[in-house]
Write a protein that holds these residues in place. Structure first.
Motif, mmCIF file in Angstrom:
data_model
loop_
_atom_site.group_PDB
_atom_site.id
_atom_site.type_symbol
_atom_site.label_atom_id
_atom_site.label_comp_id
_atom_site.label_asym_id
_atom_site.label_seq_id
_atom_site.Cartn_x
_atom_site.Cartn_y
_atom_site.Cartn_z
ATOM 1 N N SER A 86 31.408 39.621 37.827
ATOM 2 C CA SER A 86 32.826 39.828 38.166
ATOM 3 C C SER A 86 32.991 40.142 39.652
ATOM 4 C CB SER A 86 33.427 40.948 37.313
ATOM 5 O OG SER A 86 32.674 42.134 37.423
ATOM 6 N N LEU A 87 32.020 40.833 40.253
ATOM 7 C CA LEU A 87 32.096 41.111 41.698
ATOM 8 C C LEU A 87 31.840 39.842 42.506
ATOM 9 C CD1 LEU A 87 31.036 44.001 40.357
ATOM 10 C CD2 LEU A 87 30.926 44.617 42.763
ATOM 11 N N MET A 88 30.960 38.974 41.998
ATOM 12 C CA MET A 88 30.698 37.699 42.676
ATOM 13 C C MET A 88 31.948 36.826 42.682
ATOM 14 S SD MET A 88 27.005 36.720 41.050
ATOM 15 C CE MET A 88 25.615 37.844 41.066
ATOM 16 N N VAL A 89 32.620 36.768 41.533
ATOM 17 C CA VAL A 89 33.834 35.953 41.422
ATOM 18 C C VAL A 89 34.924 36.521 42.330
ATOM 19 C CG1 VAL A 89 35.659 35.197 39.841
ATOM 20 C CG2 VAL A 89 33.268 35.131 39.102
ATOM 21 N N GLU A 90 35.049 37.840 42.356
ATOM 22 C CA GLU A 90 36.014 38.484 43.269
ATOM 23 C C GLU A 90 35.692 38.166 44.725
ATOM 24 O OE1 GLU A 90 38.145 42.560 41.817
ATOM 25 O OE2 GLU A 90 36.152 42.733 42.662
ATOM 26 N N LEU A 91 34.412 38.214 45.074
ATOM 27 C CA LEU A 91 33.991 37.909 46.445
ATOM 28 C C LEU A 91 34.369 36.482 46.807
ATOM 29 C CD1 LEU A 91 32.393 38.625 49.063
ATOM 30 C CD2 LEU A 91 30.317 37.874 47.866
ATOM 31 N N LEU A 92 34.110 35.547 45.895
ATOM 32 C CA LEU A 92 34.440 34.146 46.141
ATOM 33 C C LEU A 92 35.950 33.955 46.284
ATOM 34 C CD1 LEU A 92 33.304 31.268 46.434
ATOM 35 C CD2 LEU A 92 33.538 31.015 43.946
ATOM 36 N N ILE A 110 40.819 31.608 41.650
ATOM 37 C CA ILE A 110 39.372 31.562 41.348
ATOM 38 C C ILE A 110 39.069 32.456 40.145
ATOM 39 C CG2 ILE A 110 37.067 32.201 42.226
ATOM 40 C CD1 ILE A 110 37.997 29.750 43.644
ATOM 41 N N LEU A 111 39.781 33.593 40.040
ATOM 42 C CA LEU A 111 39.584 34.494 38.897
ATOM 43 C C LEU A 111 39.948 33.789 37.599
ATOM 44 C CD1 LEU A 111 41.078 37.896 40.199
ATOM 45 C CD2 LEU A 111 38.759 37.035 40.454
ATOM 46 N N VAL A 112 41.011 32.994 37.649
ATOM 47 C CA VAL A 112 41.443 32.246 36.458
ATOM 48 C C VAL A 112 40.427 31.152 36.136
ATOM 49 C CG1 VAL A 112 43.280 30.824 35.466
ATOM 50 C CG2 VAL A 112 43.858 32.731 36.991
ATOM 51 N N GLN A 113 39.942 30.480 37.185
ATOM 52 C CA GLN A 113 38.970 29.391 37.016
ATOM 53 C C GLN A 113 37.732 29.866 36.256
ATOM 54 O OE1 GLN A 113 37.804 27.526 40.754
ATOM 55 N NE2 GLN A 113 35.915 26.736 39.837
ATOM 56 N N LEU A 162 33.759 34.842 32.495
ATOM 57 C CA LEU A 162 33.887 36.301 32.544
ATOM 58 C C LEU A 162 34.048 36.855 31.126
ATOM 59 C CD1 LEU A 162 36.281 36.486 35.623
ATOM 60 C CD2 LEU A 162 34.017 37.538 35.534
ATOM 61 N N GLN A 163 34.785 36.130 30.292
ATOM 62 C CA GLN A 163 34.974 36.561 28.901
ATOM 63 C C GLN A 163 33.655 36.485 28.117
ATOM 64 O OE1 GLN A 163 38.297 33.872 28.097
ATOM 65 N NE2 GLN A 163 39.633 35.639 27.753
ATOM 66 N N ILE A 164 32.878 35.427 28.372
ATOM 67 C CA ILE A 164 31.575 35.292 27.703
ATOM 68 C C ILE A 164 30.681 36.481 28.076
ATOM 69 C CG2 ILE A 164 29.435 33.938 27.601
ATOM 70 C CD1 ILE A 164 31.201 31.413 28.056
ATOM 71 N N GLU A 165 30.681 36.806 29.365
ATOM 72 C CA GLU A 165 29.866 37.942 29.823
ATOM 73 C C GLU A 165 30.299 39.226 29.116
ATOM 74 O OE1 GLU A 165 27.242 38.709 32.540
ATOM 75 O OE2 GLU A 165 28.526 39.703 34.003
ATOM 76 N N LYS A 181 43.302 41.315 35.206
ATOM 77 C CA LYS A 181 43.981 40.649 36.330
ATOM 78 C C LYS A 181 43.981 39.129 36.156
ATOM 79 C CE LYS A 181 44.049 40.447 41.369
ATOM 80 N NZ LYS A 181 43.419 40.912 42.623
ATOM 81 N N ALA A 182 42.834 38.555 35.772
ATOM 82 C CA ALA A 182 42.728 37.105 35.591
ATOM 83 C C ALA A 182 43.676 36.628 34.488
ATOM 84 C CB ALA A 182 41.294 36.722 35.262
ATOM 85 N N SER A 183 43.750 37.395 33.404
ATOM 86 C CA SER A 183 44.636 37.033 32.288
ATOM 87 C C SER A 183 46.097 37.026 32.732
ATOM 88 C CB SER A 183 44.454 38.013 31.122
ATOM 89 O OG SER A 183 43.111 38.049 30.716
ATOM 90 N N ARG A 184 46.444 38.021 33.537
ATOM 91 C CA ARG A 184 47.822 38.111 34.039
ATOM 92 C C ARG A 184 48.129 36.928 34.954
ATOM 93 N NH1 ARG A 184 48.101 43.712 34.214
ATOM 94 N NH2 ARG A 184 49.055 43.687 32.161
ATOM 95 N N LEU A 185 47.161 36.602 35.823
ATOM 96 C CA LEU A 185 47.348 35.454 36.728
ATOM 97 C C LEU A 185 47.481 34.148 35.945
ATOM 98 C CD1 LEU A 185 44.710 36.380 39.470
ATOM 99 C CD2 LEU A 185 47.171 36.139 39.867
ATOM 100 N N ALA A 186 46.812 34.088 34.783
ATOM 101 C CA ALA A 186 46.865 32.880 33.951
ATOM 102 C C ALA A 186 48.114 32.851 33.078
ATOM 103 C CB ALA A 186 45.617 32.809 33.069
ATOM 104 N N GLY A 187 48.944 33.890 33.182
ATOM 105 C CA GLY A 187 50.172 33.943 32.391
ATOM 106 C C GLY A 187 49.922 34.370 30.950
ATOM 107 N N LYS A 188 48.772 34.990 30.707
ATOM 108 C CA LYS A 188 48.434 35.430 29.348
ATOM 109 C C LYS A 188 48.641 36.942 29.252
ATOM 110 C CE LYS A 188 45.144 31.686 28.606
ATOM 111 N NZ LYS A 188 43.766 31.290 28.289
ATOM 112 N N GLU A 189 49.907 37.354 29.156
ATOM 113 C CA GLU A 189 50.253 38.761 29.241
ATOM 114 C C GLU A 189 49.673 39.582 28.081
ATOM 115 O OE1 GLU A 189 51.368 42.157 30.833
ATOM 116 O OE2 GLU A 189 51.485 40.238 31.863
ATOM 117 N N GLU A 190 49.688 39.018 26.883
ATOM 118 C CA GLU A 190 49.145 39.762 25.726
ATOM 119 C C GLU A 190 47.656 40.028 25.889
ATOM 120 O OE1 GLU A 190 49.867 38.743 21.606
ATOM 121 O OE2 GLU A 190 51.864 38.003 22.167
#
Length: 511
Positions: free
Chosen positions: A180-186, A195-198, A203-206, A328-337
């Motif tokens: 998650s820190l690597m993805v944030e860095l990227l 990129i977080l959404v991508q 991230l969910q698998i991890e 944060k990624a879920s929110r960016l993807a429009g997945k509020e629940e």
């Protein structure tokens, strides 16, 4: 196309493997498990059965006839001591970069190029890579960072977790979850939060891996374990009514193939079931702190290792961060629940964090032994993780900073623990990743002077060793600056991944 099944060398060549590892053919147990077979497994085993009882049979010759033994990754590189340390590190990136290659023995091929810790390695290591990336970013080698994130995402897709390294014998475990820190860095480098959404699926698998919920069967197994009154299921530990905290845990209760002889010896010294000792040794390797008084029941002897009984403060802080990034990624993807569910999981972890990891007596974060139901007496630099992820109150941060200033800060940087046990993650050693987490964590609470003093001491220690030896090493003695060199369990190399990365990142900071 049928997916390849990767088997560890101890599973592929049972009797032959044991004969080689106990026969003293190679000085290092890792050498054979990295050998590349010249023939099929069946042919090698058949030849061994046919030849082994022959009076002229020589095991070492058999190995060399049937396997390609890995040499040092000889690059021809020689340190130019007239270069500054940062110039030296930047010249090393191509030397430490490995290109994608086909299947070879235990190596799991990667789709993109990657950076290994040092010259002897052919494989990537999980948590090391985040700290290497910090240096790559300082060196403007951002495409390599993206390549490595792509590689880790592929491992998550293929195996359901990021193994310790891309070797078949590492598949039973992971390492501290820094993806998650690597993805944030990227995302930060590209200035693109999408990129977080991508990478949200990976991230969910991890997350599901650490929470023991990767499949319906796993989730069912977890529920059944809880109903039976068991305390844990894989890496998930049941706390109070319906809370989960996490531990390190390897799926295998056997000696590590890459440290076979050593693990047999440790288990022999212990009076506990051998499979438990092996699993604890493997879990200690998963922690990245292999080894330390943190995992030892008596705080001294390796044979008392009980890693799987322990909730580590740093692991649980990392998983709090993973929950935050998934929210944060879920929110960016429009997945509020979905975002709200991760927010709730994060809040639950935070709500019980202090109860299990904050020690009022010492004024420090510590690990928790959930079997003995007591906090660990071992003080370690893992206590800075809650500061790095801003989980601490101002009062807690002040108490942590006080101990760091008065007992952890040494002339050459910050010591990993206060205990001198002979284990490499204890005193008098300091390690690059922990310096980075401590320096940044202290800064987040306004302890700039202390952070900068730790930085100065560490940087000067690294530069001193470089000037004396022309090398960057795995770890450094932070107590005694009269020593010419740092140390490591590996032969001294021209560079060491996370040492290179953290030093370069610290040197590149604007003063």
């Amino acid at each position: 196309m049928k997916k390849k099944v990767y088997k560890s060398p101890d599973v592929m060549y049972p009797a032959l493997f044991e004969a080689i590892q106990l026969g003293g053919i190679f000085p290092d147990s890792k050498t054979f498990v990295d050998c590349i077979p010249k023939y099929s497994t069946e042919e090698i085993l058949a030849n061994y059965e046919t030849l082994k009882n022959d009076s002229t049979f020589v095991l070492e010759q058999f190995v060399r006839d049937h396997f390609t033994v890995p040499g040092e990754h000889e690059s021809g590189y020689r340190t130019d001591t007239s270069l500054r340390a940062d110039q030296h590190i930047n010249k090393l990136w191509p030397v430490l970069t490995r290109e994608p290659e086909g299947d070879g023995g235990s190596l799991i091929p990667m789709p993109k190029s990657y950076v290994v810790p040092g010259g002897r390695f052919g494989e990537i290591y999980y948590w090391d890579s985040y700290f290497t990336m910090l240096g790559l970013h300082a060196a403007k080698e951002d495409s390599l960072i993206e390549n490595m994130v792509v590689n880790f995402a592929q491992l998550l897709r293929d195996f359901g977790h990021i193994p310790n390294g891309n070797r078949s014998y590492y598949l039973g475990r992971s390492q501290p979850p820094f993806f998650s820190l690597m993805v944030e860095l990227l995302a930060d480098i590209k200035k693109d939060e999408q990129i977080l959404v991508q990478y949200m699926p990976q991230l969910q698998i991890e997350y599901q891996y650490w929470m023991a919920a990767r499949s319906a069967d796993e989730a069912k197994g977890q529920m059944q374990a809880r109903e039976k009154g068991e305390q844990a299921f894989f890496k998930a530990v049941f706390i109070e009514d319906d809370n989960i905290l996490n531990r390190y845990y390897d799926e295998n209760g056997t000696p590590r193939p890459e440290a076979y002889k050593e693990d047999l010896h440790t288990a022999e010294l212990s009076n506990r079931p051998k499979d438990k000792v092996y699993r604890d040794l493997r879990a200690g390797a998963e922690s990245g702190w292999d080894y330390t008084s943190r995992w030892l029941k008596d705080g001294v002897h390796l044979e008392t290792i009980h890693t799987t009984d322990i909730l580590p403060v740093d692991l649980n802080a990392l998983l709090y961060h993973l929950e935050s990034v998934l929210e944060k990624a879920s929110r960016l993807a429009g997945k509020e629940e979905v975002a709200q569910s991760y927010a709730a999981l994060k809040a639950k972890r935070k709500a019980i964090f202090d109860k299990y990891f904050w020690d009022n007596e010492s004024g420090f974060y510590v690990d928790y032994d959930f079997v003995a139901k007591e906090k660990s007496p071992i003080l370690s630099l893992a206590a800075v993780f809650p500061l790095y992820f801003e989980m601490a109150s101002d009062k807690q941060a002040e108490a942590v900073a006080h101990l760091i200033r008065h007992v952890f800060l040494k002339p050459g940087g910050l010591t990993s623990t206060l205990d001198s046990t002979g284990q490499q993650w204890d005193a008098p050693n300091g390690w690059a990743p922990m310096q980075w987490m401590a320096i940044q964590g202290l800064r987040k609470y306004g302890y700039y002077q202390l952070a900068n003093q730790a930085k100065t001491n560490w940087v000067n220690n690294c530069l001193r060793v470089y000037q004396n030896t022309g090398k960057m090493v795995e770890k450094y003695n932070v107590f005694d600056l009269s020593l010419l060199a740092g140390g490591g369990e590996y032969p001294v190399q021209d560079g060491f991944g996370w040492t290179n990365g953290v030093l370069l990142a610290l040197l590149a900071e604007e003063e």
